[in-house]
Design a protein around this motif. Structure first.
Motif, mmCIF file in Angstrom:
data_model
loop_
_atom_site.group_PDB
_atom_site.id
_atom_site.type_symbol
_atom_site.label_atom_id
_atom_site.label_comp_id
_atom_site.label_asym_id
_atom_site.label_seq_id
_atom_site.Cartn_x
_atom_site.Cartn_y
_atom_site.Cartn_z
ATOM 1 N N LEU A 7 -46.921 146.091 16.024
ATOM 2 C CA LEU A 7 -47.760 146.762 15.029
ATOM 3 C C LEU A 7 -47.314 148.199 14.766
ATOM 4 O O LEU A 7 -47.896 148.873 13.919
ATOM 5 C CB LEU A 7 -49.223 146.747 15.488
ATOM 6 N N GLY A 8 -46.307 148.671 15.498
ATOM 7 C CA GLY A 8 -45.815 150.034 15.300
ATOM 8 C C GLY A 8 -46.799 151.078 15.783
ATOM 9 O O GLY A 8 -46.972 152.114 15.137
ATOM 10 N N LEU A 9 -47.450 150.824 16.917
ATOM 11 C CA LEU A 9 -48.475 151.713 17.438
ATOM 12 C C LEU A 9 -48.141 152.179 18.841
ATOM 13 O O LEU A 9 -47.342 151.569 19.545
ATOM 14 C CB LEU A 9 -49.824 150.981 17.491
ATOM 15 N N GLY A 10 -48.830 153.239 19.247
ATOM 16 C CA GLY A 10 -48.738 153.711 20.617
ATOM 17 C C GLY A 10 -49.831 153.065 21.451
ATOM 18 O O GLY A 10 -50.774 152.457 20.933
ATOM 19 N N ARG A 11 -49.743 153.200 22.752
ATOM 20 C CA ARG A 11 -50.696 152.564 23.674
ATOM 21 C C ARG A 11 -52.113 153.110 23.533
ATOM 22 O O ARG A 11 -53.059 152.458 23.913
ATOM 23 C CB ARG A 11 -50.234 152.747 25.111
ATOM 24 N N LYS A 12 -52.273 154.284 23.007
ATOM 25 C CA LYS A 12 -53.595 154.905 22.893
ATOM 26 C C LYS A 12 -54.200 154.716 21.496
ATOM 27 O O LYS A 12 -55.116 155.434 21.108
ATOM 28 C CB LYS A 12 -53.508 156.388 23.224
ATOM 29 N N ALA A 13 -53.720 153.751 20.741
ATOM 30 C CA ALA A 13 -54.190 153.524 19.368
ATOM 31 C C ALA A 13 -55.664 153.117 19.361
ATOM 32 O O ALA A 13 -56.128 152.378 20.235
ATOM 33 C CB ALA A 13 -53.354 152.442 18.708
ATOM 34 N N THR A 14 -56.393 153.620 18.373
ATOM 35 C CA THR A 14 -57.803 153.267 18.229
ATOM 36 C C THR A 14 -57.928 151.944 17.484
ATOM 37 O O THR A 14 -56.950 151.443 16.910
ATOM 38 C CB THR A 14 -58.558 154.357 17.448
ATOM 39 N N LYS A 15 -59.136 151.410 17.458
ATOM 40 C CA LYS A 15 -59.365 150.148 16.742
ATOM 41 C C LYS A 15 -59.089 150.307 15.257
ATOM 42 O O LYS A 15 -58.567 149.390 14.620
ATOM 43 C CB LYS A 15 -60.791 149.650 16.972
ATOM 44 N N GLU A 16 -59.446 151.444 14.711
ATOM 45 C CA GLU A 16 -59.190 151.683 13.286
ATOM 46 C C GLU A 16 -57.684 151.713 13.001
ATOM 47 O O GLU A 16 -57.227 151.163 11.997
ATOM 48 C CB GLU A 16 -59.845 152.996 12.833
ATOM 49 N N GLU A 17 -56.913 152.336 13.872
ATOM 50 C CA GLU A 17 -55.458 152.362 13.701
ATOM 51 C C GLU A 17 -54.868 150.956 13.833
ATOM 52 O O GLU A 17 -53.954 150.591 13.089
ATOM 53 C CB GLU A 17 -54.826 153.294 14.742
ATOM 54 N N ILE A 18 -55.420 150.180 14.757
ATOM 55 C CA ILE A 18 -54.951 148.793 14.935
ATOM 56 C C ILE A 18 -55.246 147.985 13.675
ATOM 57 O O ILE A 18 -54.390 147.253 13.178
ATOM 58 C CB ILE A 18 -55.607 148.159 16.181
ATOM 59 N N LYS A 19 -56.467 148.112 13.147
ATOM 60 C CA LYS A 19 -56.830 147.373 11.929
ATOM 61 C C LYS A 19 -55.938 147.764 10.761
ATOM 62 O O LYS A 19 -55.477 146.905 10.007
ATOM 63 C CB LYS A 19 -58.295 147.635 11.574
ATOM 64 N N GLU A 20 -55.705 149.058 10.600
ATOM 65 C CA GLU A 20 -54.883 149.528 9.488
ATOM 66 C C GLU A 20 -53.436 149.039 9.620
ATOM 67 O O GLU A 20 -52.837 148.586 8.646
ATOM 68 C CB GLU A 20 -54.920 151.062 9.412
ATOM 69 N N ALA A 21 -52.897 149.106 10.832
ATOM 70 C CA ALA A 21 -51.527 148.632 11.056
ATOM 71 C C ALA A 21 -51.443 147.126 10.804
ATOM 72 O O ALA A 21 -50.479 146.640 10.198
ATOM 73 C CB ALA A 21 -51.083 148.959 12.480
ATOM 74 N N PHE A 22 -52.450 146.389 11.244
ATOM 75 C CA PHE A 22 -52.457 144.945 11.017
ATOM 76 C C PHE A 22 -52.497 144.631 9.526
ATOM 77 O O PHE A 22 -51.744 143.790 9.042
ATOM 78 C CB PHE A 22 -53.643 144.280 11.723
ATOM 79 N N ARG A 23 -53.373 145.296 8.801
ATOM 80 C CA ARG A 23 -53.464 145.044 7.348
ATOM 81 C C ARG A 23 -52.131 145.311 6.666
ATOM 82 O O ARG A 23 -51.675 144.535 5.826
ATOM 83 C CB ARG A 23 -54.566 145.923 6.741
ATOM 84 N N ARG A 24 -51.525 146.429 7.020
ATOM 85 C CA ARG A 24 -50.247 146.807 6.413
ATOM 86 C C ARG A 24 -49.163 145.770 6.716
ATOM 87 O O ARG A 24 -48.453 145.310 5.813
ATOM 88 C CB ARG A 24 -49.846 148.201 6.936
ATOM 89 N N MET A 25 -49.077 145.350 7.986
ATOM 90 C CA MET A 25 -48.044 144.388 8.384
ATOM 91 C C MET A 25 -48.348 142.984 7.857
ATOM 92 O O MET A 25 -47.434 142.242 7.503
ATOM 93 C CB MET A 25 -47.913 144.351 9.913
ATOM 94 N N ALA A 26 -49.624 142.613 7.834
ATOM 95 C CA ALA A 26 -49.993 141.283 7.342
ATOM 96 C C ALA A 26 -49.651 141.134 5.870
ATOM 97 O O ALA A 26 -49.174 140.083 5.433
ATOM 98 C CB ALA A 26 -51.479 141.028 7.580
ATOM 99 N N VAL A 27 -49.898 142.174 5.100
ATOM 100 C CA VAL A 27 -49.541 142.124 3.677
ATOM 101 C C VAL A 27 -48.025 142.029 3.521
ATOM 102 O O VAL A 27 -47.530 141.273 2.687
ATOM 103 C CB VAL A 27 -50.105 143.370 2.945
ATOM 104 N N LYS A 28 -47.307 142.758 4.346
ATOM 105 C CA LYS A 28 -45.841 142.780 4.253
ATOM 106 C C LYS A 28 -45.228 141.422 4.603
ATOM 107 O O LYS A 28 -44.279 140.985 3.952
ATOM 108 C CB LYS A 28 -45.297 143.855 5.190
#
Length: 183
Positions: A7-28
């Motif tokens: 997901l291109g995140l760090g270990r301390k990512a928040t749930k909002e960052e996880i959701k945003e990264a997922f949406r971005r990658m899922a669309v891609k």
């Protein structure tokens, strides 16, 4: 596979960052977006979409994430890195898959990705099946019917035999039988 890297995140990512990264990658990488692409591109996009979906499912759930982090930490210190483990995923938008990497004895098999469900999962699956609910409804209807019949029998007895209890009536019947037998 490192879910954070997927997901291109760090270990301390928040749930909002996880959701945003997922949406971005899922669309891609969504398979519908690559439906007119060459087969190799479609296959790669489908694999990446599955990985993104699995990463999201694990990281968004607090208990799965904690388990994953503890296993990743143990695996990284024991085996160099966690990329040589077996995993299985049956969730994520209908694109279930099963894949094994490396030797299954060298890696780990975490509880959320195990091929053999634990007892709690089996019981919960059974308790949430349609057949179980239908059986419970049928048993409830039968029990309710017995209760209604019992109560209505008592009410009918009281209507036809005012002032007498069932025990008194049985005694009078026994006395009548004894008198009849004597004659």
């Amino acid at each position: 596979m490192d879910h954070y890297k997927v997901l291109g995140l760090g270990r301390k990512a928040t749930k909002e960052e996880i959701k945003e990264a997922f949406r971005r990658m899922a669309v891609k990488y969504h398979p519908d977006k690559h439906s007119h692409s060459p087969q190799s591109v479609r296959d790669d996009a489908l694999l990446r979409f599955k990985q993104v979906s699995e990463a999201y499912e694990v990281l968004i759930d607090d208990s799965k994430r904690a388990l994953y982090n503890s296993h990743m930490h143990a695996s990284a210190s024991s085996y160099g890195y966690a990329s040589n483990h077996s995993y299985r995923s049956d969730y994520g938008y209908g694109y279930g898959y099963s894949q094994s990497r490396g030797s299954s004895t060298a890696g780990f098999r975490s509880a959320y990705a195990s091929n053999s469900p634990n007892l709690i999962d089996v019981v919960l699956r059974f308790l949430t099946t349609r057949q179980f609910f239908l059986s419970c409804a049928f048993a409830g209807a039968l029990f309710g019917g017995f209760v209604v019949l019992d109560k209505s029998g008592d009410a009918l007895w009281k209507i036809h035999n005012p002032g007498k209890s069932f025990e008194e009536a049985m005694e009078s019947i026994e006395k009548a039988k004894d008198r009849r037998d004597k004659t």
